[in-house]
Design a protein around this motif. Structure first.
Motif, PDB file in Angstrom:
ATOM      1  N   TYR A  18      -9.489  76.034  67.262  1.00  9.67           N
ATOM      2  CA  TYR A  18      -9.975  75.354  68.469  1.00  9.67           C
ATOM      3  C   TYR A  18     -11.478  75.573  68.637  1.00  9.67           C
ATOM      4  CZ  TYR A  18     -10.138  74.429  73.569  1.00  9.67           C
ATOM      5  OH  TYR A  18     -10.424  73.973  74.829  1.00  9.67           O
ATOM      6  N   TYR A  19     -11.907  76.826  68.467  1.00  7.72           N
ATOM      7  CA  TYR A  19     -13.344  77.148  68.520  1.00  7.72           C
ATOM      8  C   TYR A  19     -14.120  76.301  67.516  1.00  7.72           C
ATOM      9  CZ  TYR A  19     -17.391  79.224  66.373  1.00  7.72           C
ATOM     10  OH  TYR A  19     -18.609  79.369  65.771  1.00  7.72           O
ATOM     11  N   PHE A  20     -13.667  76.308  66.273  1.00 13.75           N
ATOM     12  CA  PHE A  20     -14.401  75.623  65.219  1.00 13.75           C
ATOM     13  C   PHE A  20     -14.477  74.117  65.477  1.00 13.75           C
ATOM     14  CE2 PHE A  20     -14.912  73.595  61.091  1.00 13.75           C
ATOM     15  CZ  PHE A  20     -16.058  74.238  60.641  1.00 13.75           C
ATOM     16  N   LYS A  21     -13.362  73.542  65.908  1.00 10.52           N
ATOM     17  CA  LYS A  21     -13.353  72.105  66.179  1.00 10.52           C
ATOM     18  C   LYS A  21     -14.290  71.771  67.338  1.00 10.52           C
ATOM     19  CE  LYS A  21      -9.653  69.581  65.555  1.00 10.52           C
ATOM     20  NZ  LYS A  21      -8.334  68.945  65.768  1.00 10.52           N
ATOM     21  N   HIS A  26     -19.435  69.565  69.245  1.00 12.03           N
ATOM     22  CA  HIS A  26     -20.723  69.841  69.893  1.00 12.03           C
ATOM     23  C   HIS A  26     -21.866  69.335  69.012  1.00 12.03           C
ATOM     24  CE1 HIS A  26     -23.772  72.313  71.985  1.00 12.03           C
ATOM     25  NE2 HIS A  26     -24.129  72.766  70.798  1.00 12.03           N
ATOM     26  N   TRP A  27     -21.750  69.569  67.722  1.00 10.84           N
ATOM     27  CA  TRP A  27     -22.791  69.110  66.788  1.00 10.84           C
ATOM     28  C   TRP A  27     -22.805  67.598  66.628  1.00 10.84           C
ATOM     29  CZ3 TRP A  27     -20.726  72.817  62.527  1.00 10.84           C
ATOM     30  CH2 TRP A  27     -21.171  74.112  62.753  1.00 10.84           C
ATOM     31  N   ASN A  28     -21.634  66.994  66.625  1.00  9.33           N
ATOM     32  CA  ASN A  28     -21.504  65.600  66.180  1.00  9.33           C
ATOM     33  C   ASN A  28     -21.293  64.564  67.269  1.00  9.33           C
ATOM     34  OD1 ASN A  28     -21.668  65.822  63.221  1.00  9.33           O
ATOM     35  ND2 ASN A  28     -19.958  67.228  63.523  1.00  9.33           N
ATOM     36  N   VAL A  29     -21.245  64.962  68.522  1.00 11.58           N
ATOM     37  CA  VAL A  29     -21.031  63.993  69.588  1.00 11.58           C
ATOM     38  C   VAL A  29     -22.227  63.030  69.653  1.00 11.58           C
ATOM     39  CG1 VAL A  29     -21.991  65.424  71.468  1.00 11.58           C
ATOM     40  CG2 VAL A  29     -20.249  63.704  71.967  1.00 11.58           C
ATOM     41  N   ARG A  30     -21.940  61.781  69.959  1.00  5.83           N
ATOM     42  CA  ARG A  30     -22.967  60.737  70.077  1.00  5.83           C
ATOM     43  C   ARG A  30     -22.628  59.872  71.284  1.00  5.83           C
ATOM     44  NH1 ARG A  30     -24.549  63.702  66.748  1.00  5.83           N
ATOM     45  NH2 ARG A  30     -25.227  63.345  64.641  1.00  5.83           N
ATOM     46  N   GLY A  31     -23.589  59.117  71.748  1.00  7.44           N
ATOM     47  CA  GLY A  31     -23.316  58.141  72.786  1.00  7.44           C
ATOM     48  C   GLY A  31     -24.154  58.336  74.029  1.00  7.44           C
ATOM     49  N   PRO A  32     -23.960  57.429  74.992  1.00  6.59           N
ATOM     50  CA  PRO A  32     -24.789  57.459  76.200  1.00  6.59           C
ATOM     51  C   PRO A  32     -24.565  58.696  77.067  1.00  6.59           C
ATOM     52  CG  PRO A  32     -23.065  55.792  76.387  1.00  6.59           C
ATOM     53  CD  PRO A  32     -23.025  56.311  74.977  1.00  6.59           C
ATOM     54  N   GLY A  42     -20.051  72.690  74.081  1.00  3.24           N
ATOM     55  CA  GLY A  42     -20.700  73.986  73.902  1.00  3.24           C
ATOM     56  C   GLY A  42     -20.054  75.066  74.760  1.00  3.24           C
ATOM     57  N   ALA A  43     -19.716  74.720  75.990  1.00  6.08           N
ATOM     58  CA  ALA A  43     -19.048  75.687  76.874  1.00  6.08           C
ATOM     59  C   ALA A  43     -17.662  76.039  76.341  1.00  6.08           C
ATOM     60  CB  ALA A  43     -18.956  75.123  78.291  1.00  6.08           C
ATOM     61  N   ILE A  44     -16.951  75.037  75.828  1.00  8.07           N
ATOM     62  CA  ILE A  44     -15.617  75.290  75.279  1.00  8.07           C
ATOM     63  C   ILE A  44     -15.704  76.218  74.078  1.00  8.07           C
ATOM     64  CG2 ILE A  44     -13.675  74.235  74.038  1.00  8.07           C
ATOM     65  CD1 ILE A  44     -14.054  71.768  75.898  1.00  8.07           C
ATOM     66  N   TYR A  45     -16.594  75.905  73.131  1.00 13.96           N
ATOM     67  CA  TYR A  45     -16.635  76.764  71.940  1.00 13.96           C
ATOM     68  C   TYR A  45     -17.180  78.146  72.275  1.00 13.96           C
ATOM     69  CZ  TYR A  45     -21.619  76.496  70.440  1.00 13.96           C
ATOM     70  OH  TYR A  45     -22.974  76.613  70.329  1.00 13.96           O
ATOM     71  N   GLY A  46     -18.045  78.247  73.268  1.00 14.22           N
ATOM     72  CA  GLY A  46     -18.539  79.569  73.674  1.00 14.22           C
ATOM     73  C   GLY A  46     -17.422  80.441  74.217  1.00 14.22           C
ATOM     74  N   ASP A  47     -16.599  79.858  75.081  1.00 12.73           N
ATOM     75  CA  ASP A  47     -15.459  80.600  75.617  1.00 12.73           C
ATOM     76  C   ASP A  47     -14.493  80.997  74.497  1.00 12.73           C
ATOM     77  OD1 ASP A  47     -16.495  80.293  78.164  1.00 12.73           O
ATOM     78  OD2 ASP A  47     -14.924  78.917  78.857  1.00 12.73           O
ATOM     79  N   ALA A  48     -14.184  80.049  73.634  1.00 14.96           N
ATOM     80  CA  ALA A  48     -13.215  80.305  72.562  1.00 14.96           C
ATOM     81  C   ALA A  48     -13.731  81.368  71.594  1.00 14.96           C
ATOM     82  CB  ALA A  48     -12.879  79.012  71.826  1.00 14.96           C
ATOM     83  N   PHE A  49     -15.029  81.345  71.295  1.00 15.44           N
ATOM     84  CA  PHE A  49     -15.578  82.333  70.367  1.00 15.44           C
ATOM     85  C   PHE A  49     -15.403  83.742  70.918  1.00 15.44           C
ATOM     86  CE2 PHE A  49     -18.997  84.768  68.307  1.00 15.44           C
ATOM     87  CZ  PHE A  49     -18.633  84.561  66.981  1.00 15.44           C
ATOM     88  N   ALA A  50     -15.619  83.922  72.212  1.00 18.41           N
ATOM     89  CA  ALA A  50     -15.414  85.239  72.821  1.00 18.41           C
ATOM     90  C   ALA A  50     -13.948  85.658  72.737  1.00 18.41           C
ATOM     91  CB  ALA A  50     -15.884  85.226  74.274  1.00 18.41           C
ATOM     92  N   GLU A  51     -13.050  84.685  72.849  1.00 18.13           N
ATOM     93  CA  GLU A  51     -11.617  84.977  72.784  1.00 18.13           C
ATOM     94  C   GLU A  51     -11.197  85.440  71.389  1.00 18.13           C
ATOM     95  OE1 GLU A  51      -9.696  81.431  74.133  1.00 18.13           O
ATOM     96  OE2 GLU A  51     -10.508  81.636  76.154  1.00 18.13           O
ATOM     97  N   VAL A  52     -11.869  84.952  70.358  1.00 13.39           N
ATOM     98  CA  VAL A  52     -11.563  85.373  68.990  1.00 13.39           C
ATOM     99  C   VAL A  52     -11.707  86.893  68.893  1.00 13.39           C
ATOM    100  CG1 VAL A  52     -12.425  85.289  66.607  1.00 13.39           C
ATOM    101  CG2 VAL A  52     -12.104  83.169  67.885  1.00 13.39           C
ATOM    102  N   ASP A  53     -12.803  87.417  69.406  1.00 14.88           N
ATOM    103  CA  ASP A  53     -13.040  88.857  69.370  1.00 14.88           C
ATOM    104  C   ASP A  53     -11.987  89.601  70.180  1.00 14.88           C
ATOM    105  OD1 ASP A  53     -14.869  90.994  68.453  1.00 14.88           O
ATOM    106  OD2 ASP A  53     -15.133  91.308  70.607  1.00 14.88           O
ATOM    107  N   THR A  54     -11.684  89.089  71.349  1.00 12.73           N
ATOM    108  CA  THR A  54     -10.673  89.720  72.201  1.00 12.73           C
ATOM    109  C   THR A  54      -9.330  89.813  71.493  1.00 12.73           C
ATOM    110  OG1 THR A  54     -11.770  88.979  74.219  1.00 12.73           O
ATOM    111  CG2 THR A  54      -9.419  89.506  74.392  1.00 12.73           C
ATOM    112  N   LEU A  55      -8.899  88.715  70.876  1.00 14.86           N
ATOM    113  CA  LEU A  55      -7.598  88.709  70.200  1.00 14.86           C
ATOM    114  C   LEU A  55      -7.587  89.631  68.988  1.00 14.86           C
ATOM    115  CD1 LEU A  55      -6.836  84.924  70.589  1.00 14.86           C
ATOM    116  CD2 LEU A  55      -5.513  86.804  71.596  1.00 14.86           C
ATOM    117  N   ALA A  56      -8.665  89.643  68.217  1.00 16.95           N
ATOM    118  CA  ALA A  56      -8.735  90.552  67.067  1.00 16.95           C
ATOM    119  C   ALA A  56      -8.653  92.008  67.538  1.00 16.95           C
ATOM    120  CB  ALA A  56     -10.013  90.306  66.270  1.00 16.95           C
ATOM    121  N   GLU A  57      -9.318  92.314  68.636  1.00 19.49           N
ATOM    122  CA  GLU A  57      -9.279  93.684  69.154  1.00 19.49           C
ATOM    123  C   GLU A  57      -7.904  94.050  69.703  1.00 19.49           C
ATOM    124  OE1 GLU A  57     -12.692  93.976  71.719  1.00 19.49           O
ATOM    125  OE2 GLU A  57     -14.049  94.150  70.004  1.00 19.49           O
ATOM    126  N   LEU A  58      -7.180  93.082  70.261  1.00 21.57           N
ATOM    127  CA  LEU A  58      -5.809  93.372  70.697  1.00 21.57           C
ATOM    128  C   LEU A  58      -4.935  93.731  69.504  1.00 21.57           C
ATOM    129  CD1 LEU A  58      -5.159  90.620  73.410  1.00 21.57           C
ATOM    130  CD2 LEU A  58      -5.658  93.061  73.767  1.00 21.57           C
TER     131      LEU A  58
END
Length: 148
Positions: A18-21, A26-32, A42-58
């Motif tokens: 989910y983070y990676f997608k 974020h990189w590839n969005v286009r349009g008005p 960007g906000a979605i992937y930022g939140d998800a990236f932090a969750e990756v660390d949390t889950l690995a630590e669990l």
């Protein structure tokens, strides 16, 4: 405890996908409405990236090594990495993927509760709350026709 470890590994795999997608969107969005969606993704992937660390630590708190390779992280992911389409398709894909993350986190929460690991369950419930909110935001954006 094996059920909990497997459930946490599955949640980690789905959150990573989910983070990676979201990051590639974020990189590839286009349009008005580029800036709006660029910021949202960007906000979605930022939140998800932090969750990756949390889950690995669990996982580590259970005295199990965290995954050491990308293959190990994503082996149990149910989210496809292929990202395609316009912003409307991006939103639909992220909404579906967020639902898959919720299902994986819910399964891990159930396993943590069954194993008597209330601290882990509490952490997972916080992640579930965050994903429920993202689900609402994604659905509201799709339903508003903003993607069209």
């Amino acid at each position: 405890m094996d059920d909990l470890v497997k459930a946490l590994q599955a949640a980690l795999g789905n959150v990573w996908a989910y983070y990676f997608k979201a990051h590639t969107f974020h990189w590839n969005v286009r349009g008005p409405l580029f800036q709006q969606f660029h910021d949202m993704f960007g906000a979605i992937y930022g939140d998800a990236f932090a969750e990756v660390d949390t889950l690995a630590e669990l996982i580590l708190t259970l005295d199990v090594p965290a995954p050491a390779s990308l293959d190990d992280i994503v082996q149990s992911a149910t989210i496809a990495f292929a990202a395609a389409g316009d912003v409307g398709m991006m939103l639909v894909q992220l909404a579906a993927d967020n639902a898959a993350v919720i299902a994986a986190l819910d399964a891990a929460n159930t396993a943590a509760t069954a194993a008597g690991k209330q601290g882990i369950a509490n952490t997972l419930q916080g992640l579930l709350d965050a994903h429920e909110k993202w689900g609402w935001k994604l659905r509201a954006t799709i339903n508003a026709g903003a993607a069209g």
